[in-house]
Design a protein around this motif. Structure first.
Motif, PDB file in Angstrom:
ATOM      1  N   ARG A   1     -78.214 -16.825 -14.964  1.00  0.00           N
ATOM      2  CA  ARG A   1     -78.566 -15.427 -14.726  1.00  0.00           C
ATOM      3  C   ARG A   1     -79.988 -15.313 -14.170  1.00  0.00           C
ATOM      4  O   ARG A   1     -80.251 -14.525 -13.253  1.00  0.00           O
ATOM      5  CB  ARG A   1     -78.448 -14.633 -16.028  1.00  0.00           C
ATOM      6  N   VAL A   2     -80.906 -16.122 -14.717  1.00  0.00           N
ATOM      7  CA  VAL A   2     -82.279 -16.110 -14.212  1.00  0.00           C
ATOM      8  C   VAL A   2     -82.331 -16.593 -12.769  1.00  0.00           C
ATOM      9  O   VAL A   2     -82.980 -15.991 -11.909  1.00  0.00           O
ATOM     10  CB  VAL A   2     -83.180 -16.981 -15.113  1.00  0.00           C
ATOM     11  N   PHE A   3     -81.627 -17.696 -12.515  1.00  0.00           N
ATOM     12  CA  PHE A   3     -81.609 -18.223 -11.147  1.00  0.00           C
ATOM     13  C   PHE A   3     -81.006 -17.209 -10.163  1.00  0.00           C
ATOM     14  O   PHE A   3     -81.486 -17.052  -9.032  1.00  0.00           O
ATOM     15  CB  PHE A   3     -80.818 -19.527 -11.091  1.00  0.00           C
ATOM     16  N   THR A   4     -79.944 -16.540 -10.600  1.00  0.00           N
ATOM     17  CA  THR A   4     -79.305 -15.544  -9.743  1.00  0.00           C
ATOM     18  C   THR A   4     -80.249 -14.385  -9.445  1.00  0.00           C
ATOM     19  O   THR A   4     -80.329 -13.894  -8.308  1.00  0.00           O
ATOM     20  CB  THR A   4     -78.026 -15.017 -10.414  1.00  0.00           C
ATOM     21  N   ALA A   5     -80.990 -13.948 -10.499  1.00  0.00           N
ATOM     22  CA  ALA A   5     -81.930 -12.845 -10.306  1.00  0.00           C
ATOM     23  C   ALA A   5     -83.038 -13.249  -9.333  1.00  0.00           C
ATOM     24  O   ALA A   5     -83.423 -12.467  -8.445  1.00  0.00           O
ATOM     25  CB  ALA A   5     -82.519 -12.432 -11.653  1.00  0.00           C
TER      26      ALA A   5
ATOM     27  N   PHE B   1     -87.640  -6.813  -9.569  1.00  0.00           N
ATOM     28  CA  PHE B   1     -87.880  -7.474 -10.857  1.00  0.00           C
ATOM     29  C   PHE B   1     -87.922  -6.445 -11.983  1.00  0.00           C
ATOM     30  O   PHE B   1     -87.335  -6.660 -13.061  1.00  0.00           O
ATOM     31  CB  PHE B   1     -89.198  -8.248 -10.801  1.00  0.00           C
ATOM     32  N   TYR B   2     -88.601  -5.308 -11.759  1.00  0.00           N
ATOM     33  CA  TYR B   2     -88.666  -4.257 -12.768  1.00  0.00           C
ATOM     34  C   TYR B   2     -87.269  -3.710 -13.073  1.00  0.00           C
ATOM     35  O   TYR B   2     -86.919  -3.466 -14.235  1.00  0.00           O
ATOM     36  CB  TYR B   2     -89.583  -3.132 -12.288  1.00  0.00           C
ATOM     37  N   LEU B   3     -86.455  -3.522 -12.029  1.00  0.00           N
ATOM     38  CA  LEU B   3     -85.101  -3.003 -12.218  1.00  0.00           C
ATOM     39  C   LEU B   3     -84.250  -3.965 -13.036  1.00  0.00           C
ATOM     40  O   LEU B   3     -83.534  -3.551 -13.957  1.00  0.00           O
ATOM     41  CB  LEU B   3     -84.451  -2.745 -10.849  1.00  0.00           C
TER      42      LEU B   3
ATOM     43  N   ASP C   1     -82.002  -5.360 -18.440  1.00  0.00           N
ATOM     44  CA  ASP C   1     -81.841  -6.542 -19.293  1.00  0.00           C
ATOM     45  C   ASP C   1     -80.971  -7.612 -18.623  1.00  0.00           C
ATOM     46  O   ASP C   1     -80.158  -8.266 -19.283  1.00  0.00           O
ATOM     47  CB  ASP C   1     -81.241  -6.157 -20.653  1.00  0.00           C
ATOM     48  N   TRP C   2     -81.171  -7.771 -17.344  1.00  0.00           N
ATOM     49  CA  TRP C   2     -80.443  -8.817 -16.634  1.00  0.00           C
ATOM     50  C   TRP C   2     -81.213 -10.137 -16.649  1.00  0.00           C
ATOM     51  O   TRP C   2     -80.617 -11.202 -16.460  1.00  0.00           O
ATOM     52  CB  TRP C   2     -80.209  -8.390 -15.172  1.00  0.00           C
ATOM     53  N   ILE C   3     -82.513 -10.044 -16.809  1.00  0.00           N
ATOM     54  CA  ILE C   3     -83.330 -11.252 -16.950  1.00  0.00           C
ATOM     55  C   ILE C   3     -84.320 -11.060 -18.091  1.00  0.00           C
ATOM     56  O   ILE C   3     -84.555  -9.950 -18.536  1.00  0.00           O
ATOM     57  CB  ILE C   3     -84.101 -11.589 -15.653  1.00  0.00           C
TER      58      ILE C   3
END
Length: 311
Positions: free
Chosen positions: A252-256, A302-304, A309-311
């Protein structure tokens, strides 16, 4: 080899082994022997060849009871839990009318713990000695079971909080030990059941009924280890779920991160094309404007993602 005359729980050390061949007027003889001592004891007490051979040759004996003309041969397994490892140590016993011989290859704590019990209960019969010693051996399984339960709880908490690959080896090792113990508990439970139900002339009828309490404890222990086996299975599922969740978090972090850099790459790609006539290509502040737009776009995305709570 230590020879003791036991009368009302009081021990008297005997130096001459030949005295044990004759029944004392009161009390009984307790002979705490090593395997090598059986060469001397066998002819004195007419110990059966097969029983002596089992003691001398078998490294890990299966719990059992064998009845002969003048004595019984009984094997139970004492349990120890040292340095996060479980050890079983065979305790072999020859029960006669006026004596009991205990044979071990390693030190067994129950043989030391039995002494104050004999004194407190004023024991004067070898069958009562057998009862209290067997009771100690079985009760010690509860102590080990409590430690295993604590280990499972701590391991479960550690897996949920800080999952590591080493946890899988701990789970597999613990499961193997529990399955191994389950195989031992079955025969040992049957031995105690025989002491409880079978007509044994060297054990007093009134005392024999008390072995039912030990048998009930053995059944409880077996059920506890069944529960431990299920809990260890749950631990493995929890470990696999924790590993999968951690992998999902990483993806999920990599995708973000990838998603944030896609529009930035688009902008730099457009302005990297080799055309002479492009808007703001020769502007004095165009470079800084593009960097500002890219920074604002990245920070906004990044804020969005953080807000959702995606990252």
């Amino acid at each position: 080899m230590k020879i003791r005359h036991v009368m009302k729980g009081i021990f008297t050390v005997i130096e001459n082994v030949e005295l044990t061949t004759t029944a004392p007027e009161e009390g009984f003889y307790w002979i705490d022997a090593d395997v090598e001592d059986l060469e001397v004891l066998q002819p004195l007490f007419s110990l059966h060849d097969l029983a002596v051979e089992d003691c001398m040759t078998e490294e890990e004996q299966r719990p059992k009871i064998e009845t002969y003309d003048n004595h019984y041969f009984i094997v139970v397994n004492s349990i120890r839990y040292d340095d996060e490892e479980i050890f079983l140590r065979a305790l072999s016993m020859f029960l006669g009318r006026h004596y009991i011989i205990t044979v071990t290859k390693q030190k067994i704590n129950e043989l030391r713990a039995i002494k104050p019990i004999l004194w407190e209960q004023e024991v004067s019969e070898p069958d009562r000695f057998l009862y209290y010693l067997t009771d100690l051996v079985v009760d010690n399984y509860f102590t080990v079971g409590d430690r295993i339960e604590v280990k499972i709880e701590n391991l479960e908490e550690d897996i949920l909080m800080h999952t590591k690959r080493s946890h899988l080896n701990e789970i597999i090792g613990l499961r193997s030990e529990i399955l191994w113990l389950k195989k031992v508990l079955g025969p040992q439970k049957e031995v105690i059941n025989i002491l409880n139900k079978k007509d044994l002339r060297l054990i007093d009828d009134q005392l024999q009924k008390y072995f039912s309490d030990i048998y009930e404890n053995a059944v409880k222990i077996s059920e506890n280890f069944d529960t431990f086996r299920e809990l260890v299975g749950n631990l493995r599922e929890a470990y696999q779920a924790a590993i999968a969740n951690r992998a999902n978090e990483i993806m999920r972090v990599f995708t973000a991160i990838t998603t944030i850099f896609i529009p930035l790459t688009l902008i730099t790609g457009i302005y990297g094309m080799n055309f002479d006539h492009m808007p703001e290509l020769h502007g004095q502040y165009s470079y800084y404007i593009v960097l500002g737009v890219m920074l604002a776009l990245g920070a906004g995305m990044f804020y969005l993602f953080r807000k959702r709570d995606w990252i």
